[in-house]
Design a protein around this motif. Structure first.
Motif, PDB file in Angstrom:
ATOM      1  N   GLY A 180       0.784  -1.137   0.065  1.00 34.48           N
ATOM      2  CA  GLY A 180      -0.071  -0.110   0.024  1.00 34.48           C
ATOM      3  C   GLY A 180       0.970   1.428   0.010  1.00 34.48           C
ATOM      4  N   ALA A 181       2.186   1.155  -0.215  1.00 35.91           N
ATOM      5  CA  ALA A 181       3.169   2.180  -0.108  1.00 35.91           C
ATOM      6  C   ALA A 181       2.789   3.234  -1.388  1.00 35.91           C
ATOM      7  CB  ALA A 181       4.475   1.936  -0.349  1.00 35.91           C
ATOM      8  N   LEU A 182       3.013   4.433  -1.118  1.00 38.24           N
ATOM      9  CA  LEU A 182       2.882   5.713  -2.483  1.00 38.24           C
ATOM     10  C   LEU A 182       4.338   6.035  -2.270  1.00 38.24           C
ATOM     11  CD1 LEU A 182       1.119   6.979  -4.298  1.00 38.24           C
ATOM     12  CD2 LEU A 182       0.601   8.608  -2.635  1.00 38.24           C
ATOM     13  N   THR A 321       1.922  -0.866   9.169  1.00 37.04           N
ATOM     14  CA  THR A 321       2.025   0.576   8.508  1.00 37.04           C
ATOM     15  C   THR A 321       0.954   0.995   7.874  1.00 37.04           C
ATOM     16  OG1 THR A 321       4.540  -0.201   8.316  1.00 37.04           O
ATOM     17  CG2 THR A 321       3.874   1.597   6.835  1.00 37.04           C
ATOM     18  N   LYS A 322       0.713   2.088   7.968  1.00 34.78           N
ATOM     19  CA  LYS A 322      -0.777   2.743   7.345  1.00 34.78           C
ATOM     20  C   LYS A 322      -0.559   2.605   5.810  1.00 34.78           C
ATOM     21  CE  LYS A 322      -4.176   5.964   8.616  1.00 34.78           C
ATOM     22  NZ  LYS A 322      -4.284   7.043   9.488  1.00 34.78           N
ATOM     23  N   PRO A 323      -1.242   1.920   5.142  1.00 38.89           N
ATOM     24  CA  PRO A 323      -1.135   2.005   3.797  1.00 38.89           C
ATOM     25  C   PRO A 323      -1.804   3.310   3.046  1.00 38.89           C
ATOM     26  CG  PRO A 323      -3.139   0.540   4.247  1.00 38.89           C
ATOM     27  CD  PRO A 323      -2.385   1.022   5.335  1.00 38.89           C
ATOM     28  N   GLN A 324      -1.163   4.166   2.141  1.00 42.41           N
ATOM     29  CA  GLN A 324      -1.476   5.273   1.410  1.00 42.41           C
ATOM     30  C   GLN A 324      -2.118   4.914   0.197  1.00 42.41           C
ATOM     31  OE1 GLN A 324       2.613   6.591   1.872  1.00 42.41           O
ATOM     32  NE2 GLN A 324       1.779   8.510   2.726  1.00 42.41           N
ATOM     33  N   GLY A 325      -2.092   3.815  -0.538  1.00 41.74           N
ATOM     34  CA  GLY A 325      -2.774   3.595  -1.410  1.00 41.74           C
ATOM     35  C   GLY A 325      -3.074   2.159  -1.832  1.00 41.74           C
ATOM     36  N   ALA A 326      -4.110   1.968  -2.789  1.00 42.22           N
ATOM     37  CA  ALA A 326      -4.440   0.533  -3.013  1.00 42.22           C
ATOM     38  C   ALA A 326      -5.469   0.074  -2.059  1.00 42.22           C
ATOM     39  CB  ALA A 326      -3.394  -0.537  -3.351  1.00 42.22           C
TER      40      ALA A 326
END
Ligand code: PLP
Length: 398
Positions: A180-182, A321-326
């Motif tokens: 989910g990383a940007l 870790t908080k995902p930033q995308g998907a």
């Protein structure tokens, strides 16, 4: 027994591998909450109305013939307009190819680049077909680290270390599956600089490009000056049409370095005839039509992302870790004394809590001792899954 090829028998796909034991439980009448497959169409997401209508209309109006191998001219035009709007790239329809989704684009690109023993730099962890398809085409998936402590951004030094004389390209998946990383603009620039230094093309998977919660996606295609970039995208995620199997890719190649690769890809495209014709009409409608549905869908997804993140941070023995995308979250198993591996952990959670995750090691070595959760279902389903999972963890850790 008639033997199958080693090439095909060697294929692994973790996301579907865990389904067999889940099916076993379901056969016994046990309800399993499946959070393993990233398919929005299985939940409350459908392609927008105007795309559905265009698809049906195309069939009814007789667009059921073979089209050109490179894709319908009107669609390639629509792709150029969409990509200029999104990425500001300087391309023409000649640079665009339409495919049976990103998966076929990967087959073309790897098939055209790899001789036996060549390698492609792929992220670790990464979406499994990157490893599987590179191997299938005789290559080696050369995994570079992405760093959890740094929001799962790629480690440029590690990338540099992994490049050798048989490296043919650098693959970037942003927003990333499974983390989910940007990626930051700075990171993209560094990847382009590195690729330029070693004369390598960048392959950019942008299938989640407009699915971000914080920040905006930056494409290497929008920043490159001389490095050739192949950008891939499609209808599966942002347009919520996974089962239509339609995608595309295009070349941003200011110095014409990909001339031979383009020729090789066109040869591959011709022997598979063409992508689905009616699905391309639906794609034209999607790429040129209103996008208000996306705002509504992203609001739902953000609520689900926030919910699952909060629940996971309250569960002992893991960190997240908080995902930033998907629509994936990739927690880390901190308490490791109870299980031999992340796969054993996932199977234990399946049998005890009846929730289906995917083991992180199925996404490459940097995914070891993690697990992937798909947060597409409504909050009530996520709540039930997290209640079961939390009870399981508290029991195991007591
Ligand atoms: N690329 C990434 C990073 C994905 O996560 C997925 C599906 O989950 C795909 C490609 C597959 O895309 P398509 O349906 O267009 O083949």
């Amino acid at each position: 027994m008639i033997r199958a090829s080693e090439r095909a028998m060697g294929i692994e796909y973790a996301i579907r591998d865990v389904v067999l034991p889940a099916r076993e439980l379901e056969r016994k009448g046990i309800k399993v909450i499946r959070l393993n497959i990233g398919d929005p169409g299985k939940y409350d997401f459908q392609p927008p109305e105007h795309m559905q209508e265009a698809y049906c209309r195309a069939i009814k109006e007789g667009h059921n013939y073979y089209g050109p191998s490179e894709g319908l001219p009107e669609l390639r035009e629509a792709i150029v307009t969409r990509e200029k709007r999104k990425n500001g790239v300087d391309i023409t329809p000649e640079d665009v190819r339409v495919t049976a989704a990103v998966t076929e684009a990967l087959q073309f690109i790897f098939g055209a680049l790899l001789n036996p023993g060549d390698n492609i730099l792929v992220p670790s962890p990464s979406y499994p077909p990157y490893v599987g398809l590179v191997k299938f085409y005789g290559g080696i998936a050369n995994e570079y680290l992405t760093v959890e402590e740094n929001g799962w951004q790629p480690d440029i030094d590690d990338m540099r270390k992994k490049i050798n004389e048989r490296t043919k390209a650098i693959a970037v998946i942003n927003p990333n599956n499974p983390t989910g990383a940007l990626y930051e603009k700075k990171t993209i620039k560094e990847i382009l600089d590195l690729a330029g230094e070693y004369d390598l093309p960048v392959i950019s998977d942008e299938i989640y490009d407009l699915m971000t919660y914080e920040g905006k996606h930056v494409s290497p295609g929008s920043l490159t000056k001389d490095v050739p970039v192949i950008v891939m995208n499609g209808l599966s995620k942002v347009y919520f049409a996974t089962g239509w199997r339609l995608g595309y890719f295009y070349y941003v190649d200011p110095e014409g370095k990909l001339e031979e690769v383009r020729e090789a890809i066109d040869k591959m495209a011709r022997i598979r005839i063409c992508p689905s014709t009616p699905a391309q009409f639906a794609a034209i409608a999607g790429l040129t039509g209103p996008m208000d549905y996306l705002e509504r869908y992203m609001a739902k997804l953000k609520e689900r992302r926030d919910y699952i993140y909060r629940r996971l941070t309250e569960i002992p023995g893991i960190s997240t870790t908080k995902p930033q995308g998907a629509f994936y979250i990739f927690p880390r198993i901190e308490e490791r004394s109870k299980w031999k591996s992340d796969k054993e952990f996932v199977l234990d959670a399946l049998h005890e809590a009846h929730v289906l995750f995917v083991h992180g090691s199925g996404f490459g070595y940097a995914g070891d001792w993690h697990f992937r959760i798909v947060f597409l279902p409504p909050v009530e389903i996520l709540e039930e899954a997290m209640d079961n999972f939390e009870a399981f963890m508290r029991k195991r850790l007591s």
